[in-house]
Design a protein around this motif. Structure first.
Motif, PDB file in Angstrom:
ATOM      1  N   ILE A  44      -8.003  31.744  62.451  1.00 47.51           N
ATOM      2  CA  ILE A  44      -9.046  30.860  61.931  1.00 47.51           C
ATOM      3  C   ILE A  44      -8.816  30.581  60.448  1.00 47.51           C
ATOM      4  CG2 ILE A  44     -11.521  30.654  61.490  1.00 47.51           C
ATOM      5  CD1 ILE A  44     -10.862  30.361  64.385  1.00 47.51           C
ATOM      6  N   LEU A  45      -8.460  31.619  59.705  1.00 47.45           N
ATOM      7  CA  LEU A  45      -8.207  31.450  58.274  1.00 47.45           C
ATOM      8  C   LEU A  45      -6.997  30.539  58.050  1.00 47.45           C
ATOM      9  CD1 LEU A  45      -9.205  32.266  55.513  1.00 47.45           C
ATOM     10  CD2 LEU A  45      -7.735  34.284  55.623  1.00 47.45           C
ATOM     11  N   HIS A  46      -5.968  30.713  58.871  1.00 46.22           N
ATOM     12  CA  HIS A  46      -4.771  29.890  58.725  1.00 46.22           C
ATOM     13  C   HIS A  46      -5.070  28.429  59.078  1.00 46.22           C
ATOM     14  CE1 HIS A  46      -0.474  28.690  59.712  1.00 46.22           C
ATOM     15  NE2 HIS A  46      -0.464  28.985  58.436  1.00 46.22           N
ATOM     16  N   LEU A  47      -5.857  28.211  60.106  1.00 49.13           N
ATOM     17  CA  LEU A  47      -6.227  26.846  60.487  1.00 49.13           C
ATOM     18  C   LEU A  47      -7.046  26.180  59.380  1.00 49.13           C
ATOM     19  CD1 LEU A  47      -6.116  24.688  62.669  1.00 49.13           C
ATOM     20  CD2 LEU A  47      -8.241  25.639  63.583  1.00 49.13           C
ATOM     21  N   SER A  48      -7.998  26.927  58.814  1.00 53.44           N
ATOM     22  CA  SER A  48      -8.796  26.350  57.726  1.00 53.44           C
ATOM     23  C   SER A  48      -7.922  26.104  56.490  1.00 53.44           C
ATOM     24  CB  SER A  48      -9.984  27.251  57.392  1.00 53.44           C
ATOM     25  OG  SER A  48      -9.538  28.505  56.950  1.00 53.44           O
ATOM     26  N   TRP A  49      -6.945  26.966  56.270  1.00 54.78           N
ATOM     27  CA  TRP A  49      -5.989  26.778  55.169  1.00 54.78           C
ATOM     28  C   TRP A  49      -5.214  25.471  55.377  1.00 54.78           C
ATOM     29  CZ3 TRP A  49      -4.630  29.249  50.647  1.00 54.78           C
ATOM     30  CH2 TRP A  49      -3.380  28.959  50.113  1.00 54.78           C
ATOM     31  N   GLN A  50      -4.743  25.245  56.606  1.00 54.58           N
ATOM     32  CA  GLN A  50      -3.990  24.023  56.904  1.00 54.58           C
ATOM     33  C   GLN A  50      -4.861  22.782  56.739  1.00 54.58           C
ATOM     34  OE1 GLN A  50      -2.447  24.908  60.835  1.00 54.58           O
ATOM     35  NE2 GLN A  50      -0.398  25.249  59.982  1.00 54.58           N
ATOM     36  N   VAL A  51      -6.106  22.857  57.172  1.00 53.93           N
ATOM     37  CA  VAL A  51      -7.018  21.729  57.009  1.00 53.93           C
ATOM     38  C   VAL A  51      -7.231  21.451  55.522  1.00 53.93           C
ATOM     39  CG1 VAL A  51      -9.406  20.956  57.340  1.00 53.93           C
ATOM     40  CG2 VAL A  51      -8.154  21.997  59.240  1.00 53.93           C
ATOM     41  N   GLY A  81       1.830  14.366  46.669  1.00 54.39           N
ATOM     42  CA  GLY A  81       1.002  14.660  47.847  1.00 54.39           C
ATOM     43  C   GLY A  81       1.849  15.128  49.014  1.00 54.39           C
ATOM     44  N   MET A  82       3.011  14.509  49.188  1.00 54.66           N
ATOM     45  CA  MET A  82       3.931  14.958  50.244  1.00 54.66           C
ATOM     46  C   MET A  82       4.407  16.385  49.971  1.00 54.66           C
ATOM     47  SD  MET A  82       4.269  12.713  52.607  1.00 54.66           S
ATOM     48  CE  MET A  82       5.722  13.299  53.417  1.00 54.66           C
ATOM     49  N   ALA A  83       4.621  16.709  48.710  1.00 60.03           N
ATOM     50  CA  ALA A  83       5.029  18.080  48.363  1.00 60.03           C
ATOM     51  C   ALA A  83       3.908  19.073  48.670  1.00 60.03           C
ATOM     52  CB  ALA A  83       5.431  18.151  46.889  1.00 60.03           C
ATOM     53  N   ILE A  84       2.685  18.658  48.447  1.00 60.42           N
ATOM     54  CA  ILE A  84       1.549  19.530  48.806  1.00 60.42           C
ATOM     55  C   ILE A  84       1.538  19.757  50.309  1.00 60.42           C
ATOM     56  CG2 ILE A  84      -0.976  19.649  48.921  1.00 60.42           C
ATOM     57  CD1 ILE A  84      -1.002  18.184  46.196  1.00 60.42           C
ATOM     58  N   TRP A  85       1.709  18.674  51.083  1.00 61.96           N
ATOM     59  CA  TRP A  85       1.766  18.818  52.538  1.00 61.96           C
ATOM     60  C   TRP A  85       2.946  19.680  52.967  1.00 61.96           C
ATOM     61  CZ3 TRP A  85       0.781  12.983  53.781  1.00 61.96           C
ATOM     62  CH2 TRP A  85      -0.599  12.759  53.875  1.00 61.96           C
ATOM     63  N   ALA A  86       4.069  19.575  52.234  1.00 66.51           N
ATOM     64  CA  ALA A  86       5.273  20.309  52.612  1.00 66.51           C
ATOM     65  C   ALA A  86       5.113  21.819  52.450  1.00 66.51           C
ATOM     66  CB  ALA A  86       6.468  19.828  51.798  1.00 66.51           C
ATOM     67  N   THR A  87       4.104  22.255  51.724  1.00 66.85           N
ATOM     68  CA  THR A  87       3.883  23.698  51.632  1.00 66.85           C
ATOM     69  C   THR A  87       3.377  24.268  52.942  1.00 66.85           C
ATOM     70  OG1 THR A  87       1.616  23.448  50.841  1.00 66.85           O
ATOM     71  CG2 THR A  87       3.362  23.587  49.169  1.00 66.85           C
ATOM     72  N   GLU A  88       2.908  23.378  53.844  1.00 63.99           N
ATOM     73  CA  GLU A  88       2.314  23.864  55.081  1.00 63.99           C
ATOM     74  C   GLU A  88       2.878  23.230  56.350  1.00 63.99           C
ATOM     75  OE1 GLU A  88       0.233  26.602  56.872  1.00 63.99           O
ATOM     76  OE2 GLU A  88       0.340  26.414  54.701  1.00 63.99           O
ATOM     77  N   PHE A  89       3.367  21.998  56.272  1.00 58.22           N
ATOM     78  CA  PHE A  89       3.746  21.270  57.473  1.00 58.22           C
ATOM     79  C   PHE A  89       5.234  20.980  57.502  1.00 58.22           C
ATOM     80  CE2 PHE A  89      -0.641  20.012  56.400  1.00 58.22           C
ATOM     81  CZ  PHE A  89      -1.274  20.567  57.499  1.00 58.22           C
TER      82      PHE A  89
END
Length: 152
Positions: A44-51, A81-89
């Motif tokens: 749950i924490l990881h999912l909220s982190w990704q969101v 912004g893409m770099a921010i997304w790249a930390t997770e996706f």
């Protein structure tokens, strides 16, 4: 260039080795989440982190898109912004790798003397054409603005 060796084939091999090392290093970094372990361990924490990462990255990308027609560093903000997304996706990491590779290739092509010479020639031709059009306009109408020109 002298690489410290008398072997002619070694220069090409060194360049290939460097490329192979760069690709291996890129793979060694790995794809996937860079969230702290205590966050990854709880679903749950990881999912909220990704969101949260997605929302923050989306806000930055939207701000960059808004900056494209307005004053501001639009593309830089979009890639931020893409770099921010790249930390997770993973998909964002792959897009950033592809973009980095294409930008590096374009920079190398831009530094090619033939391409630079071609760009200088094309720019010069364009400036001559613009100067000719401006000269004809000034010869025909003088220093009048187009919206003040009466039928002639």
């Amino acid at each position: 260039m002298n690489t410290g060796s008398d072997e002619p084939g070694e220069v090409a091999m060194a360049a290939d080795d460097e490329k192979a090392d760069g690709a291996a290093q890129e793979q060694a970094q790995g794809l996937g989440s860079r969230a702290p372990e205590f966050i990854k361990s709880r679903r749950i924490l990881h999912l909220s982190w990704q969101v949260g990462i997605f929302v923050v990255g989306l806000a930055v990308v939207v701000a960059g898109i808004i900056m494209l027609p307005l004053p501001g560093p639009g593309w830089v903000v979009i890639f931020g912004g893409m770099a921010i997304w790249a930390t997770e996706f993973v998909w964002a990491q792959l897009v950033l790798r592809w973009t980095k590779r294409k930008v590096t290739e374009a920079a190398a092509r831009a530094l090619d003397p033939k391409v630079r010479r071609r760009n200088i020639v094309l720019t010069s031709i364009g400036l001559v054409i613009i100067a000719a059009i401006l000269g004809v306009y000034l010869w025909k109408f003088g220093f009048e603005m187009p919206w003040k020109i009466k039928d002639q």
